[in-house]
Design an enzyme around this catalytic site. Structure first.
Site, mmCIF file in Angstrom:
data_model
loop_
_atom_site.group_PDB
_atom_site.id
_atom_site.type_symbol
_atom_site.label_atom_id
_atom_site.label_comp_id
_atom_site.label_asym_id
_atom_site.label_seq_id
_atom_site.Cartn_x
_atom_site.Cartn_y
_atom_site.Cartn_z
ATOM 1 N N ASP A 276 30.241 27.907 4.836
ATOM 2 C CA ASP A 276 28.923 28.244 4.279
ATOM 3 C C ASP A 276 28.158 29.087 5.310
ATOM 4 O OD1 ASP A 276 27.449 26.585 6.148
ATOM 5 O OD2 ASP A 276 27.981 24.820 4.977
ATOM 6 N N HIS B 27 37.048 28.802 10.236
ATOM 7 C CA HIS B 27 37.755 28.879 8.956
ATOM 8 C C HIS B 27 37.223 30.003 8.067
ATOM 9 C CE1 HIS B 27 39.262 24.443 9.383
ATOM 10 N NE2 HIS B 27 39.912 25.297 10.147
HETATM 11 C C1 BJW Z 1 28.804 13.384 7.928
HETATM 12 C C2 BJW Z 1 27.723 13.348 7.121
HETATM 13 C C3 BJW Z 1 26.515 13.551 7.744
HETATM 14 C C4 BJW Z 1 29.366 13.015 5.877
HETATM 15 N N1 BJW Z 1 26.463 13.756 9.049
HETATM 16 N N2 BJW Z 1 28.739 13.572 9.238
HETATM 17 C C5 BJW Z 1 49.218 20.774 13.547
HETATM 18 C C6 BJW Z 1 48.986 19.404 13.467
HETATM 19 C C7 BJW Z 1 48.753 18.821 12.236
HETATM 20 C C8 BJW Z 1 48.749 19.579 11.069
HETATM 21 C C9 BJW Z 1 48.969 20.942 11.148
HETATM 22 C C10 BJW Z 1 49.212 21.508 12.384
HETATM 23 N N3 BJW Z 1 49.385 22.838 12.203
HETATM 24 C C11 BJW Z 1 49.255 23.131 10.897
HETATM 25 C C12 BJW Z 1 49.011 21.994 10.226
HETATM 26 C C13 BJW Z 1 48.824 21.970 8.741
HETATM 27 C C14 BJW Z 1 47.379 22.093 8.255
HETATM 28 C C15 BJW Z 1 46.787 20.689 8.293
HETATM 29 O O1 BJW Z 1 46.045 20.320 9.177
HETATM 30 N N4 BJW Z 1 47.072 19.882 7.279
HETATM 31 C C16 BJW Z 1 46.613 18.489 7.228
HETATM 32 C C17 BJW Z 1 45.255 18.398 6.491
HETATM 33 C C18 BJW Z 1 47.677 17.711 6.498
HETATM 34 N N5 BJW Z 1 46.579 23.017 9.057
HETATM 35 C C19 BJW Z 1 46.552 24.309 8.830
HETATM 36 O O2 BJW Z 1 47.255 24.840 7.998
HETATM 37 C C20 BJW Z 1 45.590 25.157 9.671
HETATM 38 N N6 BJW Z 1 46.312 26.124 10.381
HETATM 39 C C21 BJW Z 1 46.827 25.856 11.592
HETATM 40 O O3 BJW Z 1 46.669 24.785 12.151
HETATM 41 O O4 BJW Z 1 47.538 26.867 12.166
HETATM 42 C C22 BJW Z 1 48.237 26.541 13.385
HETATM 43 C C23 BJW Z 1 47.327 26.651 14.570
HETATM 44 C C24 BJW Z 1 47.140 25.543 15.369
HETATM 45 C C25 BJW Z 1 46.297 25.634 16.474
HETATM 46 C C26 BJW Z 1 45.697 26.801 16.759
HETATM 47 C C27 BJW Z 1 45.900 27.918 15.943
HETATM 48 C C28 BJW Z 1 46.702 27.821 14.829
HETATM 49 C C29 BJW Z 1 44.607 25.874 8.809
HETATM 50 C C30 BJW Z 1 43.717 24.899 8.104
HETATM 51 C C31 BJW Z 1 42.643 25.626 7.331
HETATM 52 C C32 BJW Z 1 41.773 24.611 6.614
HETATM 53 N N7 BJW Z 1 41.030 25.254 5.647
HETATM 54 C C33 BJW Z 1 40.020 24.512 4.923
HETATM 55 C C34 BJW Z 1 39.621 25.378 3.723
HETATM 56 C C35 BJW Z 1 38.802 26.578 4.244
HETATM 57 C C36 BJW Z 1 38.251 27.353 3.165
HETATM 58 C C37 BJW Z 1 37.385 26.516 2.263
HETATM 59 O O5 BJW Z 1 36.350 26.001 2.692
HETATM 60 O O6 BJW Z 1 37.729 26.414 1.098
HETATM 61 O O7 BJW Z 1 38.909 24.230 5.753
HETATM 62 S S1 BJW Z 1 40.532 22.900 4.364
HETATM 63 C C38 BJW Z 1 38.986 22.103 4.647
HETATM 64 O O8 BJW Z 1 39.147 21.135 5.720
HETATM 65 C C39 BJW Z 1 38.064 23.181 5.201
HETATM 66 C C40 BJW Z 1 37.353 22.453 6.296
HETATM 67 O O9 BJW Z 1 36.789 23.401 7.204
HETATM 68 C C41 BJW Z 1 38.439 21.620 6.879
HETATM 69 C C42 BJW Z 1 37.941 20.493 7.742
HETATM 70 O O10 BJW Z 1 37.312 19.531 6.989
HETATM 71 P P1 BJW Z 1 36.016 18.797 7.562
HETATM 72 O O11 BJW Z 1 34.994 19.817 7.870
HETATM 73 O O12 BJW Z 1 36.404 17.895 8.649
HETATM 74 O O13 BJW Z 1 35.519 18.039 6.263
HETATM 75 P P2 BJW Z 1 35.932 16.580 5.688
HETATM 76 O O14 BJW Z 1 35.458 16.526 4.284
HETATM 77 O O15 BJW Z 1 37.346 16.297 5.931
HETATM 78 O O16 BJW Z 1 35.084 15.576 6.567
HETATM 79 C C43 BJW Z 1 33.671 15.552 6.521
HETATM 80 C C44 BJW Z 1 33.198 14.517 7.497
HETATM 81 O O17 BJW Z 1 31.786 14.523 7.503
HETATM 82 C C45 BJW Z 1 33.630 13.080 7.164
HETATM 83 O O18 BJW Z 1 34.216 12.480 8.312
HETATM 84 C C46 BJW Z 1 32.325 12.372 6.819
HETATM 85 O O19 BJW Z 1 32.287 11.001 7.223
HETATM 86 C C47 BJW Z 1 31.344 13.165 7.603
HETATM 87 N N8 BJW Z 1 29.966 13.171 7.092
HETATM 88 N N9 BJW Z 1 28.190 13.092 5.796
HETATM 89 C C48 BJW Z 1 27.647 13.749 9.758
HETATM 90 N N10 BJW Z 1 25.366 13.505 7.015
#
Ligand code: BJW
Length: 272
Positions: A108, A123
């Protein structure tokens, strides 16, 4: 001590007061208090799809209309939301600390609208498109219209190339320039007094790529680590301090105390 501040919050204030290099890693929870849904919590689904099913290059190849509808709906949702106190405090922190970097996974535009500049959008951005044929990135100021998508018409560049949202999908690599900037920022801590570095992990579940190892890197560099999240995450057990509060509510309360404490210290140093 301020009676509204508990002892854990005071620990956070002390860490923020003594820090000289501050790295903030944040996620969807930071925008939750603005009304933007998170990915994995309650209501974190979109029309019954898991984010993993719509945020992949394969999904876009298979069904670009459905993927574009997902993003167009979120773009439209952005038009009706405002930055909350968490975004505002993060922007104020950037003006306070000479060495500061905000790394947000959020696509966002609420950090920018709150005034953050030293910002890495790990991202990508919801309000940018990228041409799949030419790679050109374009900022857009209005959502892709849903009715055209419903008719099966996809957004295209002037030469006819298919546009995609300029975001990082599962299975895609992060921008190497972003990673280089982060590494340079963190490695600079090696030349500074121990304990100057502070990592704040705010509003992220840490489920994507294990939080990219930033927390482990900061720990290895001798920095302090703090988590702000109402729910426990894989980070909770390894950080120095975990605060179970909504980000906006907490930061709004503690930040004025950090500024005040800093000011008192400066005044005390100047007194003969
Ligand atoms: C509050 C609150 C309040 C509520 N106050 N808090 C190595 C290890 C493990 C896995 C992999 C790995 N390498 C690749 C993978 C696979 C994959 C992966 O991780 N999969 C797992 C999920 C199974 N990763 C990838 O493919 C990534 N690429 C990659 O790693 O390349 C290799 C590399 C490694 C290192 C360096 C360089 C390269 C790419 C992932 C791209 C993720 N994309 C998304 C979509 C983006 C576009 C879109 O928005 O549509 O990004 S997925 C989605 O998850 C989005 C978010 O940015 C991302 C993270 O989620 P986030 O922000 O943590 O949200 P939530 O909902 O999970 O959590 C919210 C939190 O807020 C909760 O904890 C609540 O409790 C809390 N909360 N209210 C404070 N008021």
């Amino acid at each position: 001590m301020n009676p509204q501040i508990n002892s854990e919050e005071q620990q956070l204030i002390d860490l923020m007061d003594s820090a000289r290099r501050v790295f903030v890693f944040c996620g969807a929870g930071v925008s939750a208090e603005s009304g933007v849904p998170t990915f994995r919590g309650m209501g974190g689904l979109w029309e019954g799809h898991r984010v993993e099913d719509v945020a992949t290059p394969e999904a876009f190849q298979r069904d670009p209309v459905t993927v574009w509808r997902f993003y167009a709906a979120r773009q439209a949702g952005l038009m009706g939301v405002l930055p909350n106190p968490a975004h505002q405090v993060l922007a104020a922190m950037e003006r306070h600390y000479p060495a500061f970097l905000l790394v947000s996974q959020n696509v966002d535009n609420l950090h920018e609208r709150a005034g953050s500049h030293r910002l890495v959008k790990l991202h990508g951005s919801l309000m940018e498109t990228r041409c799949t044929a030419h790679g050109t990135v374009t900022t857009i100021d209005a959502p892709v219209p849903l009715p055209t998508l419903e008719r099966g018409e996809l957004p295209r560049c002037p030469e006819g190339g298919l546009l995609r949202p300029n975001v990082v999908w599962f299975g895609e690599w992060l921008d190497p320039d972003h990673l280089a900037r982060i590494e340079q920022f963190l490695q600079a801590a090696e030349r500074e007094p121990p304990g100057s570095l502070l990592l704040l992990s705010i509003g992220t579940s840490g489920q994507v790529s294990g939080g990219y190892g930033f927390l482990e890197l900061v720990t290895a560099l001798g920095g302090h680590t703090v988590e702000v999240n109402p729910e426990p995450t894989p980070f909770s057990k390894v950080v120095d301090l975990a605060l179970r509060s909504p980000a906006g509510e907490l930061l709004e309360r503690v930040w004025p105390q950090v500024v005040q404490q800093r000011l008192q210290c400066v005044v005390a140093q100047k007194e003969p």
